[in-house]
Design an enzyme around this catalytic site. Structure first.
Site, PDB file in Angstrom:
ATOM      1  N   GLU A  60       0.818  -1.203   0.000  1.00  0.00           N
ATOM      2  CA  GLU A  60       0.000   0.000   0.000  1.00  0.00           C
ATOM      3  C   GLU A  60       0.859   1.263   0.000  1.00  0.00           C
ATOM      4  O   GLU A  60       0.494   2.269  -0.627  1.00  0.00           O
ATOM      5  CB  GLU A  60      -0.935  -0.009   1.207  1.00  0.00           C
ATOM      6  CG  GLU A  60      -2.046  -1.054   1.150  1.00  0.00           C
ATOM      7  CD  GLU A  60      -1.567  -2.454   1.515  1.00  0.00           C
ATOM      8  OE1 GLU A  60      -2.314  -3.418   1.289  1.00  0.00           O
ATOM      9  OE2 GLU A  60      -0.418  -2.583   2.013  1.00  0.00           O
ATOM     10  N   GLY A 309      12.199  -3.658  -0.610  1.00  0.00           N
ATOM     11  CA  GLY A 309      12.195  -2.458  -1.441  1.00  0.00           C
ATOM     12  C   GLY A 309      13.175  -2.478  -2.593  1.00  0.00           C
ATOM     13  O   GLY A 309      13.503  -1.416  -3.130  1.00  0.00           O
ATOM     14  N   GLU A 310      13.641  -3.663  -2.993  1.00  0.00           N
ATOM     15  CA  GLU A 310      14.651  -3.724  -4.064  1.00  0.00           C
ATOM     16  C   GLU A 310      14.205  -4.554  -5.252  1.00  0.00           C
ATOM     17  O   GLU A 310      15.031  -4.943  -6.068  1.00  0.00           O
ATOM     18  CB  GLU A 310      15.952  -4.309  -3.515  1.00  0.00           C
ATOM     19  CG  GLU A 310      16.704  -3.409  -2.564  1.00  0.00           C
ATOM     20  CD  GLU A 310      18.128  -3.902  -2.340  1.00  0.00           C
ATOM     21  OE1 GLU A 310      19.068  -3.169  -2.688  1.00  0.00           O
ATOM     22  OE2 GLU A 310      18.294  -5.034  -1.825  1.00  0.00           O
ATOM     23  N   ASN A 334       1.306  -7.544  -6.994  1.00  0.00           N
ATOM     24  CA  ASN A 334       1.358  -6.496  -8.004  1.00  0.00           C
ATOM     25  C   ASN A 334       2.040  -6.955  -9.301  1.00  0.00           C
ATOM     26  O   ASN A 334       3.253  -7.147  -9.342  1.00  0.00           O
ATOM     27  CB  ASN A 334       2.105  -5.296  -7.416  1.00  0.00           C
ATOM     28  CG  ASN A 334       2.098  -4.098  -8.333  1.00  0.00           C
ATOM     29  OD1 ASN A 334       1.424  -4.088  -9.352  1.00  0.00           O
ATOM     30  ND2 ASN A 334       2.860  -3.088  -7.964  1.00  0.00           N
ATOM     31  N   LEU A 336       2.059  -5.047 -11.912  1.00  0.00           N
ATOM     32  CA  LEU A 336       2.401  -3.840 -12.660  1.00  0.00           C
ATOM     33  C   LEU A 336       3.884  -3.534 -12.657  1.00  0.00           C
ATOM     34  O   LEU A 336       4.395  -2.912 -13.588  1.00  0.00           O
ATOM     35  CB  LEU A 336       1.643  -2.650 -12.085  1.00  0.00           C
ATOM     36  CG  LEU A 336       0.124  -2.767 -12.087  1.00  0.00           C
ATOM     37  CD1 LEU A 336      -0.493  -1.530 -11.457  1.00  0.00           C
ATOM     38  CD2 LEU A 336      -0.390  -2.966 -13.492  1.00  0.00           C
ATOM     39  N   GLU A 337       4.584  -3.930 -11.594  1.00  0.00           N
ATOM     40  CA  GLU A 337       6.021  -3.624 -11.531  1.00  0.00           C
ATOM     41  C   GLU A 337       6.788  -4.295 -12.662  1.00  0.00           C
ATOM     42  O   GLU A 337       7.527  -3.627 -13.380  1.00  0.00           O
ATOM     43  CB  GLU A 337       6.566  -4.001 -10.156  1.00  0.00           C
ATOM     44  CG  GLU A 337       6.053  -3.083  -9.055  1.00  0.00           C
ATOM     45  CD  GLU A 337       6.525  -3.493  -7.683  1.00  0.00           C
ATOM     46  OE1 GLU A 337       6.910  -4.667  -7.501  1.00  0.00           O
ATOM     47  OE2 GLU A 337       6.523  -2.653  -6.769  1.00  0.00           O
TER      48      GLU A 337
END
Length: 421
Positions: A60, A309-310, A334, A336-337
């Site tokens: 989020e 976060g990588e 997700n 979309l990444e």
């Protein structure tokens, strides 16, 4: 119903405290911030009257990133408060924004804690990301005249069924709450939940507006140079228990045909990093880890990304991406990444958390669905062996990503309207 709900929350408080104790063991500094979960924290006076964004956890927070940046740009003099529920979400806020925003944990939905929280912050506006409906919090915002909007709102069929026993109290809590839904399906489910149809807008998915970081592309290219540009590489990302084993078994099949292939694997939750590493070693793979080795070498067959976060640089460095939470009934994560980085996407049968996005990606040829874990190895092999098909799927994935952008602009128009009112 609201009285019974609040009574249940009070009765559950001992279990909530036990959960805090468990997390305090797992996350070293978390125990120092337990009082925040009951609305006790120090806040600078300058934060009063700010804009408040709530994002539960890492996913989020990532979705909210372009919206928070737009708020900072359009309201440069307004203090920004970001709340999360999880320590990993807190860490992601710190990583993305540092001291540019004020972070505090959202209190439990107990009337005294919510009252104390709002009295300390005094926000002008509350933006709740995705699906966080806490009746006492919503009632308290309405009593204080704080406009509240659920942004990037999504509601799966399973969540809708789960909310059914609380339908009456939720209908009351959602009164006067604006909903900016990801899709028409999500909007329809919010109507069924009791939201005012006149306050529901389909704004699209904020994640389509996330920036594609140049650094990620550059770092991905550097990684490919490090382990060989022609080396076949695939990634299993945001995996859950059971999916890592499926990925490793698939990689055994891949190695039989492509002995120099490399698997990058990233578990969804950091508390499972060690378990994944143990599984890799137990199956006899040559292993490297992000924390121990930095990057894999030519001799390594599996690389465990035990950091948060990588993902983007490693998506950029891979030829094929499998997105986890979809082989098990978690609902998927997700897509979309990898799509933003023009990577072909593989998902399992369970994608209800990102239903419409995933269906669009599959329909447009940017991704493929697996019926079960047994198909993972053969599908990865097919794609690794067909560069033209990979590139075609990657182009389609990026096209889907680009065509759906604009949600931040639409949400910011709604924010402007609420603040003007």
């Amino acid at each position: 119903m609201r009285y019974l709900y609040t009574l249940a929350m009070y009765l559950a408080t001992p279990l909530l405290v036990l959960r805090l104790l468990t997390r305090g063991v797992r996350y070293g500094n978390y125990h120092r911030r337990w009082p925040e979960r009951f609305g006790v924290f120090d806040v600078p006076a300058a934060i009063h009257g700010g804009l408040w964004v709530h994002a539960v956890s890492v996913g989020e927070v990532n979705a909210a990133e372009p919206l928070i940046k737009a708020l900072k740009r359009d309201y440069p003099n307004a203090p920004l408060v970001v709340t999360t529920v999880t320590p990993t979400g807190s860490a992601r806020v710190q990583q993305l924004f540092g001291g540019e925003v004020f972070h505090v944990y959202l209190p439990y939905d107990l009337p005294f804690a919510v009252k104390r929280f709002l009295r300390r912050l005094r926000p002008r506006l509350a933006l709740i990301v995705e699906t966080e409906i806490w009746p006492n919090l919503y009632f308290a915002c309405r009593r204080r005249g704080i406009p509240l909007m659920i942004v990037n709102a999504r509601l799966s069929e399973r969540s809708l069924r789960g909310y059914r026993p609380l339908r009456a109290v939720l209908r009351s809590a959602l009164r006067q709450v604006r909903v900016a839904a990801q899709s028409r399906t999500d909007a329809a489910r919010y109507r069924l939940l009791g939201a005012d149809p006149g306050l529901i807008t389909v704004s699209g998915n904020l994640k389509f507006d996330m920036p594609v970081p140049y650094d990620a592309v550059r770092e991905g290219e550097a990684l490919r140079q490090r382990w060989g540009r022609l080396r076949p590489v695939w990634i299993a990302a945001s995996t859950h228990e059971g999916e890592e084993l499926a990925a490793l078994e698939a990689h055994l099949k891949v190695l039989k045909r492509l002995p120099d292939a490399l698997l990058l694997i990233a578990a969804r939750h950091p508390e499972r990093f060690r378990a994944v590493e143990h599984a890799v070693r137990s199956l006899g793979f040559s292993l490297a880890t992000r924390s121990g080795d930095g990057v894999p070498g030519a001799v390594h067959q599996v690389f465990v990304i035990d950091s948060m976060g990588e993902l983007m640089p490693f998506y950029a460095a891979a030829d094929v991406a499998f997105v986890g939470g979809s082989l098990t009934p978690i609902g998927g994560h997700n897509v979309l990444e990898p799509a933003a980085l023009s990577r072909p996407v593989l998902v399992g049968p369970h994608t209800f958390n990102f239903e419409e996005i995933t269906l669009t990606l599959l329909r447009e040829g940017g991704g493929e669905r697996l019926d079960d874990s047994a198909e993972l190895g053969p599908r990865v092999l097919d794609l690794l062996g067909d560069r033209e098909r990979r590139e075609r799927m990657g182009r389609q994935a990026r096209r889907v990503f680009d065509s759906e952008r604009g949600a931040v602009r639409r949400v910011m128009q709604l924010v402007d309207g609420l603040l003007q009112e």
